[in-house]
Design a protein around this motif. Structure first.
Motif, PDB file in Angstrom:
ATOM      1  N   MET A  95      -2.624 -43.832 -23.496  1.00  0.00           N
ATOM      2  CA  MET A  95      -3.737 -44.270 -22.674  1.00  0.00           C
ATOM      3  C   MET A  95      -3.505 -43.796 -21.236  1.00  0.00           C
ATOM      4  SD  MET A  95      -5.121 -48.081 -22.400  1.00  0.00           S
ATOM      5  CE  MET A  95      -5.887 -48.648 -20.948  1.00  0.00           C
ATOM      6  N   ARG A  96      -4.499 -43.171 -20.682  1.00  0.00           N
ATOM      7  CA  ARG A  96      -4.395 -42.658 -19.324  1.00  0.00           C
ATOM      8  C   ARG A  96      -4.672 -43.767 -18.314  1.00  0.00           C
ATOM      9  NH1 ARG A  96      -6.966 -36.953 -18.439  1.00  0.00           N
ATOM     10  NH2 ARG A  96      -4.884 -36.110 -18.405  1.00  0.00           N
ATOM     11  N   PRO A  97      -3.867 -43.794 -17.246  1.00  0.00           N
ATOM     12  CA  PRO A  97      -4.132 -44.806 -16.218  1.00  0.00           C
ATOM     13  C   PRO A  97      -5.464 -44.530 -15.517  1.00  0.00           C
ATOM     14  CG  PRO A  97      -2.286 -43.395 -15.585  1.00  0.00           C
ATOM     15  CD  PRO A  97      -2.719 -42.974 -16.948  1.00  0.00           C
ATOM     16  N   THR A  98      -6.156 -45.598 -15.192  1.00  0.00           N
ATOM     17  CA  THR A  98      -7.444 -45.443 -14.508  1.00  0.00           C
ATOM     18  C   THR A  98      -7.293 -45.543 -12.999  1.00  0.00           C
ATOM     19  OG1 THR A  98      -7.879 -47.797 -14.757  1.00  0.00           O
ATOM     20  CG2 THR A  98      -8.737 -46.334 -16.476  1.00  0.00           C
ATOM     21  N   GLN A  99      -6.174 -46.078 -12.538  1.00  0.00           N
ATOM     22  CA  GLN A  99      -5.924 -46.209 -11.113  1.00  0.00           C
ATOM     23  C   GLN A  99      -4.500 -45.764 -10.806  1.00  0.00           C
ATOM     24  OE1 GLN A  99      -6.681 -50.370 -10.412  1.00  0.00           O
ATOM     25  NE2 GLN A  99      -8.760 -49.949  -9.726  1.00  0.00           N
ATOM     26  N   ALA A 100      -4.311 -45.264  -9.590  1.00  0.00           N
ATOM     27  CA  ALA A 100      -2.969 -44.864  -9.167  1.00  0.00           C
ATOM     28  C   ALA A 100      -2.086 -46.100  -9.038  1.00  0.00           C
ATOM     29  CB  ALA A 100      -3.047 -44.128  -7.838  1.00  0.00           C
ATOM     30  N   PRO A 101      -0.814 -45.962  -9.361  1.00  0.00           N
ATOM     31  CA  PRO A 101       0.104 -47.101  -9.194  1.00  0.00           C
ATOM     32  C   PRO A 101       0.181 -47.533  -7.725  1.00  0.00           C
ATOM     33  CG  PRO A 101       1.128 -45.331 -10.475  1.00  0.00           C
ATOM     34  CD  PRO A 101      -0.149 -44.798  -9.930  1.00  0.00           C
ATOM     35  N   ILE A 102       0.341 -48.812  -7.502  1.00  0.00           N
ATOM     36  CA  ILE A 102       0.413 -49.374  -6.145  1.00  0.00           C
ATOM     37  C   ILE A 102       1.531 -48.721  -5.335  1.00  0.00           C
ATOM     38  CG2 ILE A 102       0.954 -51.482  -4.837  1.00  0.00           C
ATOM     39  CD1 ILE A 102      -1.888 -51.392  -5.943  1.00  0.00           C
ATOM     40  N   LEU A 140       2.762 -45.744  -5.527  1.00  0.00           N
ATOM     41  CA  LEU A 140       2.364 -44.400  -5.104  1.00  0.00           C
ATOM     42  C   LEU A 140       1.376 -44.475  -3.944  1.00  0.00           C
ATOM     43  CD1 LEU A 140       2.334 -41.335  -5.429  1.00  0.00           C
ATOM     44  CD2 LEU A 140       0.558 -41.628  -7.185  1.00  0.00           C
ATOM     45  N   LEU A 141       0.390 -45.358  -4.051  1.00  0.00           N
ATOM     46  CA  LEU A 141      -0.576 -45.517  -2.955  1.00  0.00           C
ATOM     47  C   LEU A 141       0.113 -45.971  -1.669  1.00  0.00           C
ATOM     48  CD1 LEU A 141      -3.562 -47.230  -4.801  1.00  0.00           C
ATOM     49  CD2 LEU A 141      -3.448 -44.890  -3.939  1.00  0.00           C
ATOM     50  N   LEU A 142       1.047 -46.905  -1.806  1.00  0.00           N
ATOM     51  CA  LEU A 142       1.773 -47.393  -0.639  1.00  0.00           C
ATOM     52  C   LEU A 142       2.599 -46.272  -0.007  1.00  0.00           C
ATOM     53  CD1 LEU A 142       2.507 -49.807   1.148  1.00  0.00           C
ATOM     54  CD2 LEU A 142       4.367 -50.302  -0.462  1.00  0.00           C
ATOM     55  N   ALA A 143       3.292 -45.484  -0.825  1.00  0.00           N
ATOM     56  CA  ALA A 143       4.107 -44.375  -0.317  1.00  0.00           C
ATOM     57  C   ALA A 143       3.233 -43.330   0.383  1.00  0.00           C
ATOM     58  CB  ALA A 143       4.902 -43.734  -1.447  1.00  0.00           C
ATOM     59  N   GLN A 144       2.103 -43.000  -0.209  1.00  0.00           N
ATOM     60  CA  GLN A 144       1.196 -42.015   0.401  1.00  0.00           C
ATOM     61  C   GLN A 144       0.619 -42.534   1.715  1.00  0.00           C
ATOM     62  OE1 GLN A 144      -1.436 -41.524  -2.969  1.00  0.00           O
ATOM     63  NE2 GLN A 144      -0.414 -39.637  -3.607  1.00  0.00           N
ATOM     64  N   THR A 145       0.253 -43.804   1.734  1.00  0.00           N
ATOM     65  CA  THR A 145      -0.296 -44.405   2.952  1.00  0.00           C
ATOM     66  C   THR A 145       0.767 -44.452   4.043  1.00  0.00           C
ATOM     67  OG1 THR A 145      -1.854 -45.711   1.651  1.00  0.00           O
ATOM     68  CG2 THR A 145      -1.407 -46.463   3.898  1.00  0.00           C
ATOM     69  N   ALA A 146       1.973 -44.872   3.680  1.00  0.00           N
ATOM     70  CA  ALA A 146       3.062 -44.937   4.661  1.00  0.00           C
ATOM     71  C   ALA A 146       3.343 -43.559   5.244  1.00  0.00           C
ATOM     72  CB  ALA A 146       4.322 -45.511   4.016  1.00  0.00           C
ATOM     73  N   LYS A 147       3.301 -42.538   4.418  1.00  0.00           N
ATOM     74  CA  LYS A 147       3.539 -41.173   4.887  1.00  0.00           C
ATOM     75  C   LYS A 147       2.447 -40.730   5.856  1.00  0.00           C
ATOM     76  CE  LYS A 147       5.337 -36.994   2.852  1.00  0.00           C
ATOM     77  NZ  LYS A 147       5.587 -36.283   1.604  1.00  0.00           N
ATOM     78  N   ALA A 148       1.191 -41.019   5.537  1.00  0.00           N
ATOM     79  CA  ALA A 148       0.070 -40.638   6.408  1.00  0.00           C
ATOM     80  C   ALA A 148       0.131 -41.390   7.740  1.00  0.00           C
ATOM     81  CB  ALA A 148      -1.260 -40.912   5.702  1.00  0.00           C
ATOM     82  N   VAL A 149       0.434 -42.677   7.689  1.00  0.00           N
ATOM     83  CA  VAL A 149       0.529 -43.484   8.914  1.00  0.00           C
ATOM     84  C   VAL A 149       1.698 -42.996   9.767  1.00  0.00           C
ATOM     85  CG1 VAL A 149       1.020 -45.815   9.789  1.00  0.00           C
ATOM     86  CG2 VAL A 149      -0.647 -45.488   7.946  1.00  0.00           C
ATOM     87  N   SER A 150       2.816 -42.697   9.119  1.00  0.00           N
ATOM     88  CA  SER A 150       3.990 -42.209   9.836  1.00  0.00           C
ATOM     89  C   SER A 150       3.717 -40.863  10.512  1.00  0.00           C
ATOM     90  CB  SER A 150       5.166 -42.091   8.859  1.00  0.00           C
ATOM     91  OG  SER A 150       6.318 -41.644   9.525  1.00  0.00           O
TER      92      SER A 150
END
Length: 151
Positions: A1-8, A10-20
């Motif tokens: 079964m394919r995930p329908t949403q990105a894991p939390i 991963l989203l947190l890591a991507q957001t932290a990287k963009a904010v940084s």
């Protein structure tokens, strides 16, 4: 079964990287960097500090701090002095240009923080703080648990 949403995570890591990155860019536009900001902020808040104490507050190892301090001293932002009778230790303090740089970087940091807060109510920010604390707690071993226990 394919995930329908990105894991939390991963989203947190991507957001932290963009904010940084955005914060790094804001500090660079003001003539500084994150290490510069952390050193100047510590010295502004606590006054002259020894290398070990300053390294601990900035969150780096001694040799890394020495590298940063060399650059800051060359720019005239900090001064290193040996206390009388103690040839082994040095106290690091802000110079007038260092204090001026601190204020420029503080303005950049405040503007960045304002940008992050856009569209968020006080309740949103309080909830976000709580959620971030919960995520941190979720990945930290509890004091009663032994993280090496494989049971």
């Amino acid at each position: 079964m394919r995930p329908t949403q990105a894991p939390i995570g991963l989203l947190l890591a991507q957001t932290a990287k963009a904010v940084s990155r955005a914060f790094d860019d804001a500090l660079a536009e003001a003539g500084g960097s994150l290490p510069t900001w952390l050193v100047l902020m510590s010295l502004m808040r606590d006054g002259p500090l020894g290398h070990g104490e300053l390294a601990e507050r900035v969150g780096v190892q001694g040799p890394t701090l020495t590298h940063h301090l060399d650059g800051l001293e060359q720019r005239g932002l900090v001064r290193r002095d040996r206390p009388p009778g103690n040839r082994r230790s040095q106290l690091v303090s802000l110079t007038e240009p260092g204090t001026a740089m601190f204020h420029r970087l503080r303005q950049a940091a405040q503007a960045h923080d304002g940008r992050l807060r856009q569209g968020l109510a006080a309740e949103d920010l309080e909830r976000l703080r709580g959620l971030l604390a919960r995520l941190s707690a979720n990945v930290s071993p509890s004091p009663q648990e032994d993280p090496t226990d494989d049971r």
